[in-house]
Design an enzyme around this catalytic site. Structure first.
Site, PDB file in Angstrom:
ATOM      1  N   GLU A  80      -8.930 -10.644  -7.904  1.00 19.57           N
ATOM      2  CA  GLU A  80      -7.719  -9.764  -7.377  1.00 19.57           C
ATOM      3  C   GLU A  80      -6.777  -9.765  -8.696  1.00 19.57           C
ATOM      4  OE1 GLU A  80      -8.579  -8.891  -2.903  1.00 19.57           O
ATOM      5  OE2 GLU A  80      -6.667 -10.146  -3.585  1.00 19.57           O
ATOM      6  N   ASN A  87      -1.238  -0.100   7.520  1.00 21.33           N
ATOM      7  CA  ASN A  87      -1.000  -1.555   7.834  1.00 21.33           C
ATOM      8  C   ASN A  87      -0.402  -2.229   6.681  1.00 21.33           C
ATOM      9  OD1 ASN A  87      -2.960  -2.214   5.951  1.00 21.33           O
ATOM     10  ND2 ASN A  87      -4.110  -3.349   7.622  1.00 21.33           N
ATOM     11  N   TYR A 136     -11.889  -2.970  -3.660  1.00 22.18           N
ATOM     12  CA  TYR A 136     -12.637  -3.056  -2.410  1.00 22.18           C
ATOM     13  C   TYR A 136     -14.022  -3.083  -2.609  1.00 22.18           C
ATOM     14  CZ  TYR A 136      -8.007  -1.880  -0.197  1.00 22.18           C
ATOM     15  OH  TYR A 136      -6.539  -2.131  -0.210  1.00 22.18           O
ATOM     16  N   LYS A 172       0.871  -1.164  -0.054  1.00 20.13           N
ATOM     17  CA  LYS A 172      -0.045  -0.063  -0.053  1.00 20.13           C
ATOM     18  C   LYS A 172       0.882   1.253   0.082  1.00 20.13           C
ATOM     19  CE  LYS A 172      -3.528  -2.586   2.552  1.00 20.13           C
ATOM     20  NZ  LYS A 172      -4.428  -2.213   3.792  1.00 20.13           N
ATOM     21  N   HIS A 223      -1.506  -5.427   1.547  1.00 24.12           N
ATOM     22  CA  HIS A 223      -2.942  -6.270   1.246  1.00 24.12           C
ATOM     23  C   HIS A 223      -2.425  -7.750   0.783  1.00 24.12           C
ATOM     24  CE1 HIS A 223      -6.801  -7.586  -0.376  1.00 24.12           C
ATOM     25  NE2 HIS A 223      -6.224  -7.839  -1.236  1.00 24.12           N
TER      26      HIS A 223
END
Length: 150
Positions: free
Chosen positions: A128, A114, A51, A11, A117
């Site tokens: 994905e 975080n 998402y 990310k 992913h």
């Protein structure tokens, strides 16, 4: 032997913090092999599609905006049980609940930052991978196979 593929995305916070090499190193050291990799800026529509399963969540809008805020590194990794083991390498979604030695346990504090992913199932991985790599994946058999797999 049946090998799986998983989608892993570093990310914007992981890219900005210079952790791309660390993430790649952990998956390579485990014995998984890289099938696709690209650094890209994410358009809003693409982030919304990625998402889509979180659309009803109150944090959805902020998450989409965040993913579009800076480049991400999109990757596909392949190997035996790579989806479930990849999730273990990554650690719990909440970094404070992640074990030391995991990516999130070692490098993160807040859920909203975080770093990474990872697909949560083989089915999610297929969706994905198709979304992020419509052009397909690199085809090759790495020389590490006999040194990793029986």
């Amino acid at each position: 032997m049946s090998l799986e593929q998983t989608y892993i995305m570093i990310k914007p916070d992981g890219v900005q913090r210079g952790l791309i090499g660390e993430v790649i190193k952990r998956f390579e050291a485990k014995g998984y092999y890289l099938r696709a990799l690209k650094l890209q800026n994410v358009e809003q529509a693409h982030a919304e599609e990625h998402y889509i399963d979180l659309k009803s969540k109150p944090f959805y809008g902020g998450l989409v905006k965040y993913i579009c805020s800076a480049p991400v590194v999109a990757m596909v990794w392949e190997g035996k049980s790579v989806v479930s083991t990849g999730r273990k390498i990554i650690g719990a979604t909440n970094p404070l609940a992640s074990e030391p030695g995991t990516i999130r346990g070692d490098f993160c504090i807040d859920v909203g930052r975080n770093i990474i992913h990872g697909s949560d199932s083989v089915e999610s991985a297929k969706r994905e991978i198709g979304l992020w790599f419509p052009e397909g994946l690199a085809e090759y058999k790495p020389h590490i196979f006999p040194w990793v797999y029986e």
